[in-house]
Design a protein around this motif. Structure first.
Motif, mmCIF file in Angstrom:
data_model
loop_
_atom_site.group_PDB
_atom_site.id
_atom_site.type_symbol
_atom_site.label_atom_id
_atom_site.label_comp_id
_atom_site.label_asym_id
_atom_site.label_seq_id
_atom_site.Cartn_x
_atom_site.Cartn_y
_atom_site.Cartn_z
ATOM 1 N N LEU A 185 -18.759 -41.942 -14.321
ATOM 2 C CA LEU A 185 -18.496 -40.519 -14.457
ATOM 3 C C LEU A 185 -18.325 -39.842 -13.111
ATOM 4 O O LEU A 185 -18.570 -40.468 -12.068
ATOM 5 N N ASP A 186 -17.920 -38.585 -13.162
ATOM 6 C CA ASP A 186 -17.636 -37.892 -11.916
ATOM 7 C C ASP A 186 -18.921 -37.396 -11.266
ATOM 8 O O ASP A 186 -19.859 -36.991 -11.947
ATOM 9 N N ARG A 187 -18.881 -37.400 -9.951
ATOM 10 C CA ARG A 187 -20.073 -36.998 -9.175
ATOM 11 C C ARG A 187 -20.501 -35.564 -9.491
ATOM 12 O O ARG A 187 -21.681 -35.243 -9.496
ATOM 13 N N SER A 188 -19.525 -34.683 -9.756
ATOM 14 C CA SER A 188 -19.894 -33.277 -9.967
ATOM 15 C C SER A 188 -20.647 -33.092 -11.277
ATOM 16 O O SER A 188 -21.237 -32.050 -11.515
ATOM 17 N N GLN A 189 -20.610 -34.090 -12.141
ATOM 18 C CA GLN A 189 -21.204 -33.934 -13.470
ATOM 19 C C GLN A 189 -22.487 -34.736 -13.644
ATOM 20 O O GLN A 189 -23.006 -34.825 -14.756
ATOM 21 N N TYR A 190 -22.991 -35.310 -12.562
ATOM 22 C CA TYR A 190 -24.163 -36.171 -12.708
ATOM 23 C C TYR A 190 -25.366 -35.404 -13.281
ATOM 24 O O TYR A 190 -26.114 -35.925 -14.106
ATOM 25 N N ALA A 191 -25.504 -34.132 -12.873
ATOM 26 C CA ALA A 191 -26.683 -33.360 -13.307
ATOM 27 C C ALA A 191 -26.819 -33.343 -14.830
ATOM 28 O O ALA A 191 -27.927 -33.447 -15.363
ATOM 29 N N ASP A 192 -25.702 -33.239 -15.538
ATOM 30 C CA ASP A 192 -25.768 -33.172 -17.013
ATOM 31 C C ASP A 192 -26.063 -34.518 -17.646
ATOM 32 O O ASP A 192 -26.386 -34.596 -18.833
ATOM 33 N N ALA A 193 -25.883 -35.583 -16.857
ATOM 34 C CA ALA A 193 -26.051 -36.921 -17.433
ATOM 35 C C ALA A 193 -27.442 -37.482 -17.152
ATOM 36 O O ALA A 193 -27.756 -38.599 -17.561
ATOM 37 N N ARG A 194 -28.272 -36.707 -16.453
ATOM 38 C CA ARG A 194 -29.632 -37.190 -16.178
ATOM 39 C C ARG A 194 -30.378 -37.355 -17.494
ATOM 40 O O ARG A 194 -30.167 -36.595 -18.432
ATOM 41 N N GLY A 195 -31.225 -38.319 -17.546
ATOM 42 C CA GLY A 195 -32.076 -38.468 -18.733
ATOM 43 C C GLY A 195 -31.528 -39.410 -19.785
ATOM 44 O O GLY A 195 -32.097 -39.507 -20.860
#
Lengths: 431, 692
Positions: B75-85
């Motif tokens: 996935l894209d680096r800018s979207q990592y925050a939403d993929a945590r967990g």
């Protein structure tokens, strides 16, 4: 060959999707809408319409002064209407006290919490999504259908009239248009709440609402007919009584003739629904009870007893195809009633209780798999493996035994809401 | 294809009855929404039931199902925050240098491989609500489908995004490709297959697409569907110049489909940058129309004759389509690329990673079919020359890219202690290795490294001119922390406090990992609490992680409390948990997989019986109490009702009872005297015969 495609809409929260195991819900909705167009079962407090019109009136007056672009203008008007609703719910809650619950007031617990403050705020949170579940979501579609509001929530002539007879208070109006951080004393809320509370209707409001309801001939005739029979009997009996009265009327108009046929369809549709769903629930109960699979070949007295009645009911329901076509002239009745018609055809030919189980479980599976208009496939509540019937998941289990078909609630055809709107169930005052 | 043949993306992720068990899933997406992914998409793909079905009983069942199915997400680096967990068993790989915008989903079930090219990200709106575009191809046993499509997709994932894929992901991809080849029985039949084009390599994506248009074939109409548009002329110039280079004149009608905003019952206005009007004035022969795509759910969107959800207005346009039409020939391109400079026009060094599937079709019938299926419903169109600020909405500006440590490619944790059995070890023992694949950041002289977010542990990364792998041995507390957080914080001169970066677990570590992130097998107390409903899985995790740090088990009695009192409380809690246990077992029986996990795996009666035996061996339990507990477990399992009592399910239940029996026999071997007493035997017989 697979070509690319635009994807289908597939939300998880389509309402009604899981409460309709045999595919009767959509035809029921069409019947209810044909009987009283515009009203809904959920919106049964006419005072909401008056409040909504008042909120919309002050909102459009205020927004006109602002010279905003279309979308900004709409946003501002919605904000004002929502704020007006919040203040009104506070006022109703404080005025009604303990009686507030059960009066159809939406978001009462939010209001009660807010009233624990020394001064109530006008921008407190009312409902998880006030727009969707509050006055706008629940009453605006009806107000639009009654031509009280436009689709942009601007009051139409009749809506303005209603807004002006509603016991408004200029101070509250001003508070609603005020931007954010407003507050109001409880004394003021109580004073206003006594006049505007839900469950009450002024004679003038009643007249305006009745005129609005009568603007549609189908609605007018239904409401007039409802007034002719007592409200003490249950809704289906009331509809049956109306049908009898109407059939004795001489020189019936075309519309009256259609109502007779519509009420015939409703009565037989509900009866067939009642027998089918009670049998289906009995199968659920048997499968729940045994857990490891209920053998559909094992004798079941209830099903055996009900089958001849269900067959007869299926036959009479199918006999009404011409009536259905007559009522729903501009649409395909066979499409609207496809699910119950198919079930009725199979039931009519059924020769044993175990075959009836097959028919019901099989039909249910087709309903869940979207054959009759659901947008997506859903898991079946029941499924069959050879002669054994199982419950698919815990939530589909039935935990109370089915002993008769009288326990099944029929669908609701908006009579309560209609009664409220013509002021039959409400207190009203003369001015 | 009729419109009614359209599917929702969730339909494509639900296995067919013949598909069998899932083996791997490799995805490239811009965005991933954890909640949707873990509770809706994965359960559906793993045949565990979906949120809609409400068949899902317990999150740990999903986690355990992932043990048999490798999942790798790019996935894209800018979207990592939403993929945590996401689960520890899911690999997250981040594009480090360029925007990863392609959307391709490769699912490998036992008997079916499905490749999906789409515009949808792994989000709830993408899969359930938005107006997206999709295409898929299936490979089954004895298929005659075109394997080169799968190969192109896999090669693209490997080559364009090569540096980010880990070893396990590459292994999964190769296995998929090999299997599809092995299954192919006959040569590919003459079918209309798309060409797979990746953006982000060699030359701009738009040029690659236009290269496929036959030379000197006049374009009658061009249709572009896109939710986002560049303000500059780039994509339009590229389109027109590209066609010119094929000797195609610029006298066609150009239709642009944008998101419409406003009241869908009254009037919609397109969301479109007005500045484009000025650019397009350069080509007066091209007649341009703007179409507003409706957010309203229409009858074509659902197979619902009754239009009862017509009032919904939450279908937002996210499809990306380019259609070029001549009298007979159609070029249809669908996929991830917006009609923007970054999506279509840039050179390899700065272009997004994009993926488009492109068809060249002959004949009017196919053309009509494609038009009907790829052009979204609109409300109103307007000539671009008539557009002014009053009848369009300016799009919101693109948000700024967050900082990202683009010099780090991968971080991987390998727990070296077998079966996570570190109870007996000293806390300072090194039990895992963290590998970081990286090169030096631009400013090589400033220090850079990472910390674990605990305010204590900090590691410097040595400067390097080439990509290298640096390894760090971690002790028990550090390992526990990483198993829980699954991320490290990388710092360098631009982000001195560190930016969160995901770590993946090696395949070997995942095999040993008992339950999501617990870090060790749950203890008897934890299992009892779990079955009693006193602890949810996250609390289980909290308690679990404290143990290794303290170097002792929470149930250890090393502070002098009377063991008998502890036992009394434990056994009482145990009795109370049996009802909950039975309920959980019964709820799990909707599917074979769910049942196998609930009856036999780490959070199961077998696990509980093993921990009871362990406690007996450590003299924390009297033999009679332990015997009583195991027999009660056997009775609970025996009495649990099974939904759909198939042969497999009966076998699972039998296996569970057999295992409990074996554990009981082990206990009996050690404590024969106590357990063979007449009183206990009478109790045993009564219990197992079902009497109270």
């Amino acid at each position: 060959m697979t070509l690319p495609f635009l994807t289908k809409y597939d939300p998880t929260e389509i309402p009604g999707g899981t409460i309709d195991p045999l595919g009767f819900f959509l035809p029921y909705m069409r019947l209810a809408d044909e009987w009283i167009p515009g009203l809904t079962n959920a919106a049964d407090q006419p005072r909401y319409c008056s409040m909504l019109c008042r909120g919309a009136l002050i909102a459009s007056k205020h927004s006109r002064k602002q010279d905003l672009s279309g979308i900004e203008d709409r946003k501002l008007r919605l904000e004002i209407i929502k704020r007006y609703e919040r203040i009104w719910v506070l006022a109703c809650t404080i005025a009604l006290g303990k009686k507030a619950e059960g009066m159809g007031l939406r978001g009462i617990t939010y209001a009660q919490t807010e009233l624990m403050r020394s001064r109530a705020r006008t921008d407190y949170t009312l409902l998880g999504n006030q727009l969707r579940y509050g006055a706008i979501g629940m009453y605006a579609p009806m107000s639009i259908a009654l031509e009280l509001l436009t689709k942009d929530y601007v009051p139409e002539a009749r809506g303005v009239e209603l807004a002006n007879v509603f016991p408004f208070d200029p101070e509250i109006d001003e508070l609603a248009v005020q931007h954010k951080d407003g507050s109001i004393s409880k004394d003021k809320l109580l004073e206003w709440g006594r006049k505007v509370r839900v469950g009450k209707l002024l004679a003038q409001e009643k007249r305006i609402l009745r005129d609005a309801l009568n603007s549609n001939p189908k609605r007018k005739i239904a409401l007039n007919l409802l007034e002719t029979v007592p409200r003490t009997i249950n809704e289906l009996d009331r509809l049956r009584q109306i049908r009898v009265n109407l059939s004795h009327t001489k020189n019936r108009t075309d519309l009256e003739e259609t109502r007779v046929k519509l009420l015939d369809v409703i009565a037989r549709f509900e009866y067939f629904y009642n027998l089918s769903i009670s049998a289906f629930n009995l199968i659920r109960w048997n499968a729940t009870k045994t857990g490891s699979g209920w053998n559909s070949l094992s004798p079941d007295n209830f099903l055996s007893k009900q089958l001849p009645i269900a067959k007869k009911s299926a036959e009479t329901f199918l006999g009404l195809k011409a009536a259905m076509q007559f009522v729903f002239r501009d649409t395909q009745a066979s499409e609207i009633f496809r699910s119950p018609i198919e079930l009725a055809k199979k039931t009519q030919l059924c020769s044993s209780a175990s075959e009836w189980v097959n028919i019901l479980v099989g039909h249910h599976k087709e309903v869940q798999h979207g054959r009759f208009g659901e947008s997506t496939e859903k898991a079946a509540w029941l499924f069959k493996n050879n002669d054994l019937v199982f419950v698919g998941a815990n939530r589909y289990k039935l935990n109370t035994p089915v002993t008769s078909n009288y326990e099944i609630e029929p669908h609701s055809y908006k009579s309560l809401s209609a009664d409220n709107f013509i002021g039959l169930n409400l207190e009203h005052e003369k001015i | 294809m009729k419109k009614s043949d359209r599917k929702s993306l969730m339909d494509l992720f639900s296995p067919t009855p013949e598909a069998g068990t899932p083996i791997s899933f490799v995805a490239a997406t811009y965005e991933l929404e954890t909640d949707f992914f873990m509770t809706d998409l994965l359960p559906s793909m793993l045949s565990l039931g979906t949120r809609r079905d409400d068949l899902l009983t317990s999150p740990h069942i999903i986690d355990q199902a992932l043990r048999d199915c490798a999942v790798h997400i790019l996935l894209d680096r800018s979207q990592y925050a939403d993929a945590r967990g996401v689960s520890s068993r899911v690999d997250l790989m981040i594009s480090s240098t360029r925007v990863q915008h392609s959307k391709v989903y490769l699912i490998y079930w036992e008997n079916l491989i499905r490749a999906i090219v789409t515009s949808a990200n792994l989000t709830r709106d993408g899969f359930r609500k938005n107006r997206e575009v999709a295409w898929y191809i299936d490979y089954k046993v004895s298929h005659s489908s075109d394997v080169s499509i799968l190969r192109n997709l896999i090669e693209g994932l490997e080559n364009i995004t090569e540096v980010q894929l880990n070893h396990d992901a590459i292994k999964s991809l190769h296995l998929m490709h090999q299997t599809a080849k092995d299954w192919q029985k006959s040569q590919t039949k003459k079918k209309v297959s798309p060409l797979i084009l990746w953006g982000g390599n060699e030359k701009p994506l738009i040029s690659k697409i236009l290269d496929l248009w036959p030379t000197q074939t006049p374009v009658k109409e061009a249709h572009v569907v896109s939710p986002f548009w560049s303000k500059n002329s780039g994509p339009f110039e590229a389109l027109i110049h590209g066609l010119k280079s094929k000797n195609v004149q610029e006298d066609f009608v150009l239709h642009l489909y944008c998101q419409g905003r406003g009241d869908p019952d009254v009037e919609l206005r397109p969301v479109f940058p007005l500045e484009v009007k000025r650019h397009l004035a350069k080509w007066p022969l091209i007649d341009v129309f703007l179409h507003s795509c409706t957010p309203k759910v229409g009858s074509d969107d659902v197979s619902d004759l009754f239009k009862r959800i017509d009032e919904r207005t939450d279908r937002f346009l996210h499809a990306k389509v380019i259609l070029l039409l001549s009298t007979e020939i159609t070029l249809a391109a669908i996929g991830s690329a917006n009609f923007t400079e970054n999506g279509l026009c840039r050179n390899p060094d700065s272009a997004n990673i994009e993926l488009m599937a492109v068809w060249i079709l002959n004949g009017k019938a196919l053309q009509d079919s494609v038009i009907a299926n790829l052009l979204p419903p609109t409300l109103g169109k307007i000539r671009l020359v008539d557009v002014d600020s009053k009848n369009v909405f300016e799009p919101s500006p693109f948000s700024e890219e967050p900082k990202w440590p683009d010099f780090v490619e991968l971080a991987e944790l390998d727990v070296t202690v077998p079966k996570f059995d570190w109870k007996e070890k000293d806390v300072t023992s090194k039990i895992s290795t963290l590998s970081i694949r990286y090169r030096s950041p631009k400013d090589k002289n400033a220090k850079f490294g990472f910390h674990l977010g605990d305010g204590i542990t900090d590691f410097l990364l040595p400067s390097t001119n080439i990509t290298r792998v640096e390894k760090f041995d971690l002790d028990i507390p550090q390992t526990s922390l990483l198993l829980k957080s699954r991320e490290i914080f990388i710092y360098w001169v631009e982000a001195p406090n560190g930016i969160a970066f995901p770590i993946n677990l090696t395949a070997e570590t995942k095999v040993d990992l008992p339950v999501q992130s617990i870090g060790h097998k749950p203890t008897e107390d934890q299992l009892i609490d779990y079955f009693s409903g006193w602890k949810d899985r996250n609390q289980l995790l909290e308690v679990g992680l404290r143990d290794p740090e303290q170097g002792q088990n929470v149930t250890d009695n090393s502070i002098g409390i009377d063991q008998r009192v502890i036992q009394l409380y434990t056994v009482r809690s145990f009795v109370e948990c049996l009802q909950g246990l039975k309920k959980q077992l019964e709820e799990s029986t909707s599917t074979d997989k769910g049942m196998r996990r609930a009856f036999l795996c780490e959070i199961s009666p077998v696990a509980l019986a093993n921990s009871i035996l362990e406690n007996y061996k450590q003299s924390k339990r009297t033999p009679v109490a332990a015997g009583f507990q195991i027999l009660e477990l056997m009775r609970t399992v025996s009495s649990a009702k099974i939904t759909g009592n198939t042969k497999t399910k009966q076998q699972i239940k039998k296996r569970c009872i057999d295992l409990l029996n074996q554990i009981y026999q082990q206990l009996e071997e050690n404590a024969n005297r106590e357990l063979s007493s007449p009183i206990f035997q009478a109790f045993k017989n009564r219990l197992l015969s079902g009497e109270n």
